[in-house]
Design a protein around this motif. Structure first.
Motif, mmCIF file in Angstrom:
data_model
loop_
_atom_site.group_PDB
_atom_site.id
_atom_site.type_symbol
_atom_site.label_atom_id
_atom_site.label_comp_id
_atom_site.label_asym_id
_atom_site.label_seq_id
_atom_site.Cartn_x
_atom_site.Cartn_y
_atom_site.Cartn_z
ATOM 1 N N CYS A 47 8.978 6.451 2.294
ATOM 2 C CA CYS A 47 9.582 7.437 3.077
ATOM 3 C C CYS A 47 9.820 6.637 4.656
ATOM 4 N N GLY A 106 2.028 4.948 -3.609
ATOM 5 C CA GLY A 106 2.802 4.251 -4.686
ATOM 6 C C GLY A 106 2.799 2.741 -4.610
ATOM 7 N N GLY A 107 2.983 2.342 -3.304
ATOM 8 C CA GLY A 107 3.024 0.806 -3.025
ATOM 9 C C GLY A 107 1.379 0.504 -2.913
ATOM 10 N N TYR A 131 -0.793 5.409 3.343
ATOM 11 C CA TYR A 131 -0.514 6.802 3.588
ATOM 12 C C TYR A 131 -0.243 7.721 2.360
ATOM 13 N N ALA A 135 2.451 11.026 -4.091
ATOM 14 C CA ALA A 135 3.727 10.897 -4.995
ATOM 15 C C ALA A 135 4.543 9.658 -4.468
ATOM 16 N N ASN A 138 9.714 9.462 -1.399
ATOM 17 C CA ASN A 138 11.348 9.055 -1.004
ATOM 18 C C ASN A 138 12.250 8.867 -2.077
HETATM 19 C C1 LIG Z 1 9.411 -3.266 -7.243
HETATM 20 C C2 LIG Z 1 10.047 -2.073 -6.865
HETATM 21 N N1 LIG Z 1 10.006 -0.819 -7.728
HETATM 22 C C3 LIG Z 1 10.457 0.272 -7.592
HETATM 23 C C4 LIG Z 1 11.235 0.293 -6.396
HETATM 24 C C5 LIG Z 1 11.779 1.750 -5.996
HETATM 25 N N2 LIG Z 1 10.993 2.679 -4.930
HETATM 26 C C6 LIG Z 1 11.330 2.446 -3.919
HETATM 27 S S1 LIG Z 1 10.135 3.569 -2.947
HETATM 28 C C7 LIG Z 1 9.365 3.825 -4.241
HETATM 29 C C8 LIG Z 1 8.138 4.835 -4.168
HETATM 30 C C9 LIG Z 1 7.132 4.665 -3.005
HETATM 31 O O1 LIG Z 1 6.085 5.660 -3.231
HETATM 32 P P1 LIG Z 1 5.136 5.495 -2.018
HETATM 33 O O2 LIG Z 1 4.681 4.128 -1.830
HETATM 34 O O3 LIG Z 1 4.172 6.543 -2.541
HETATM 35 O O4 LIG Z 1 5.952 6.023 -0.632
HETATM 36 P P2 LIG Z 1 6.470 7.429 -0.301
HETATM 37 O O5 LIG Z 1 7.750 7.332 -0.818
HETATM 38 O O6 LIG Z 1 5.692 8.456 -1.029
HETATM 39 O O7 LIG Z 1 6.484 7.555 1.268
HETATM 40 C C10 LIG Z 1 9.868 3.409 -5.529
HETATM 41 C C11 LIG Z 1 9.361 3.243 -6.724
HETATM 42 C C12 LIG Z 1 11.358 -0.663 -5.579
HETATM 43 N N3 LIG Z 1 11.829 -0.618 -4.235
HETATM 44 N N4 LIG Z 1 10.789 -1.916 -5.702
#
Ligand SMILES: Cc1ncc(C[n+]2csc(CCOP(=O)(O)OP(=O)(O)O)c2C)c(N)n1
Ligand SMILES: [Mg+2]
Length: 310
Positions: A47, A106-107, A131, A135, A138
């Motif tokens: 996000c 996620g990251g 942060y 979930a 974004n």
């Molecule tokens: C290697 C890879 N896998 C999947 C994606 C697709 N992708 C972009 S953002 C995201 C999720 C991120 O989640 P988080 O780190 O929790 O951040 P938030 O969106 O909650 O801020 C994914 C799966 C990507 N960009 N690169």
């Protein structure tokens, strides 16, 4: 020091594309005031990136580099080493900038975990901020390793079957100089932790709980209310640790020592649409009792862990 005494420096300009009530923007404002102007930030897809706008009109006032998930550890660690080399060769003078990552759950918990673990073990010189909005927000609210049990996401459409992992503890067990958890509802505790981390050399990890009105489905005005309830129910624990030593902080310490009773769990979970299926289920009471049991168990476990290494 009070919140009104903090620096007027802003890491985010008005006009960001973030949702109203976005916890990431609130968190970045506070950490910016602690880190100051001499900082370089790395961001993985999230996000915080989806809402930052397009060059040259991005919303961040710090140098912000977009990197891929797997390289968050290597990028920030590499940048810190490159800066050291430039100072050694006399090509840079003055105070070394603080290098930091601003990465989602996620990251951190899932996609970038391996690189981050390697970097923590090498004791690379930067602060990793996770942060945690529980979930992949974004991309439309997919489950992550930080999503709690029974929560609805698009990839757990009947409710997640298992609970979250204790990522901050996993980072503490790498025995780096500093690890902490924080909450937006306790901004001065967050500020203190960031300022402390800023003055330490080596790998530092700070995870901030980030109730997300969009993915969790609660009113946008209630971000801080939900943050506070998470801490007061014990669903989110405040602590900090150095080289594996762990101390519980604030409300969490009071809950662990029995000086304070936890807030009713329903007050925290019921307003969140992501638990609507659980609240409609005939097993609602059983599920609530199970969550409560797990919260209590985790608190006891962390209090026990704090006593192990003093
Ligand atoms: C290697 C890879 N896998 C999947 C994606 C697709 N992708 C972009 S953002 C995201 C999720 C991120 O989640 P988080 O780190 O929790 O951040 P938030 O969106 O909650 O801020 C994914 C799966 C990507 N960009 N690169
Ligand atoms: Mg997330």
């Amino acid at each position: 020091m009070k919140i009104k005494d903090l620096s007027t420096l802003e890491y985010i300009t008005p006009g960001t594309g973030a949702c109203a009530g976005c916890p990431s923007t609130i968190g970045l404002r506070i950490i910016g005031k602690a880190l100051g102007e001499n900082a370089i930030g790395f961001l993985t897809p999230s996000c915080a990136v989806a809402s930052m706008g397009l060059t040259p009109q991005t919303c961040y006032t710090f140098p912000a580099l977009n990197i891929c998930f797997a390289s968050a550890g290597a990028s920030a660690g590499g940048a810190a080493m490159a800066l050291d080399a430039l100072y050694r060769k006399g090509k840079l003078q003055g105070e070394k900038p603080v290098v930091f990552n601003w990465v989602g759950d996620g990251g951190t918990y899932d996609i970038g975990f391996q690189g981050l673990s390697g970097s923590a073990e090498r004791n690379d010189d930067y602060i990793h901020f996770c942060y945690n909005n529980e979930a992949y927000s974004n991309t439309g609210n997919q489950r992550s390793g930080a999503t709690p049990q029974f929560a609805l996401t698009t990839t757990s459409p009947t409710g997640k079957e298992i609970g979250q992992k204790n990522m901050p503890l996993l980072m503490l067990e790498h025995r780096p100089p500093y690890v902490a958890t924080a909450s937006l509802a306790y901004p001065m505790d967050l500020y203190r932790k960031v300022e402390k981390a800023k003055n330490i050399t080596g790998f530092r990890y700070i995870e901030i709980h980030m109730p997300c009105c969009t993915s969790w489905r609660f009113p946008a005005a209630d971000t801080i209310k939900m943050s506070k309830l998470a801490v007061r129910t014990g669903a989110w624990l405040l602590w900090e640790g150095e080289y594996g030593k762990l101390t519980l902080n604030g409300v969490t310490a009071s809950l662990a020592e029995g000086r304070r009773k936890p807030a009713p769990l329903e007050n925290y979970l019921k307003p969140q649409g992501r638990f609507s299926t659980m609240f409609k289920s005939p097993d609602k009471d059983k599920h609530l009792a199970f969550i409560e049991y797990n919260i209590h168990r985790e608190l006891e476990f962390m209090a026990g862990r704090a006593k192990l290494l003093k």
